[in-house]
Design a protein around this motif. Structure first.
Motif, mmCIF file in Angstrom:
data_model
loop_
_atom_site.group_PDB
_atom_site.id
_atom_site.type_symbol
_atom_site.label_atom_id
_atom_site.label_comp_id
_atom_site.label_asym_id
_atom_site.label_seq_id
_atom_site.Cartn_x
_atom_site.Cartn_y
_atom_site.Cartn_z
ATOM 1 N N LEU A 13 0.874 -0.890 -0.146
ATOM 2 C CA LEU A 13 -0.018 0.174 -0.081
ATOM 3 C C LEU A 13 0.788 1.291 0.016
ATOM 4 C CD1 LEU A 13 -2.853 -0.888 2.535
ATOM 5 C CD2 LEU A 13 -3.140 -0.740 -0.069
ATOM 6 N N LEU A 14 1.888 1.220 0.508
ATOM 7 C CA LEU A 14 2.763 2.439 0.841
ATOM 8 C C LEU A 14 3.364 2.606 -0.603
ATOM 9 C CD1 LEU A 14 4.394 2.056 4.137
ATOM 10 C CD2 LEU A 14 2.611 3.711 3.475
ATOM 11 N N THR A 15 3.773 1.722 -1.181
ATOM 12 C CA THR A 15 4.639 2.034 -2.342
ATOM 13 C C THR A 15 3.632 2.204 -3.479
ATOM 14 O OG1 THR A 15 4.529 -0.490 -3.161
ATOM 15 C CG2 THR A 15 6.678 0.486 -1.811
ATOM 16 N N ALA A 16 2.633 2.025 -3.570
ATOM 17 C CA ALA A 16 1.541 2.093 -4.461
ATOM 18 C C ALA A 16 1.144 3.519 -4.469
ATOM 19 C CB ALA A 16 0.224 1.199 -4.264
ATOM 20 N N CYS A 17 1.527 4.289 -3.325
ATOM 21 C CA CYS A 17 1.185 5.775 -3.097
ATOM 22 C C CYS A 17 2.333 6.527 -3.652
ATOM 23 C CB CYS A 17 0.973 6.043 -1.809
ATOM 24 S SG CYS A 17 -0.703 5.358 -1.150
#
Length: 57
Positions: A13-17
């Motif tokens: 989720l963090l890298t998708a942002c």
């Protein structure tokens, strides 16, 4: 084992942002990041996408 799955989900989720490498947002983020914290790949990508850009649109 559940903790590992949760950790992987959070990382995804963090890298998708994060802005796409080479995008205007990514270049701006890199300008704010201390140069000493850049990886070799980040420095190369910054030079390629943010410094030596083509003005052909």
């Amino acid at each position: 084992m559940k903790k590992v799955g949760l950790l992987l989900a959070c990382c995804a989720l963090l890298t998708a942002c994060a802005p796409e490498v080479g995008s205007k947002g990514w270049c701006e983020d890199m300008k704010e990041k201390p140069k000493g914290d850049w990886t070799a790949n980040e420095a190369s990508d910054f030079a390629k996408h943010c410094v030596f850009t083509s003005n052909e649109d």
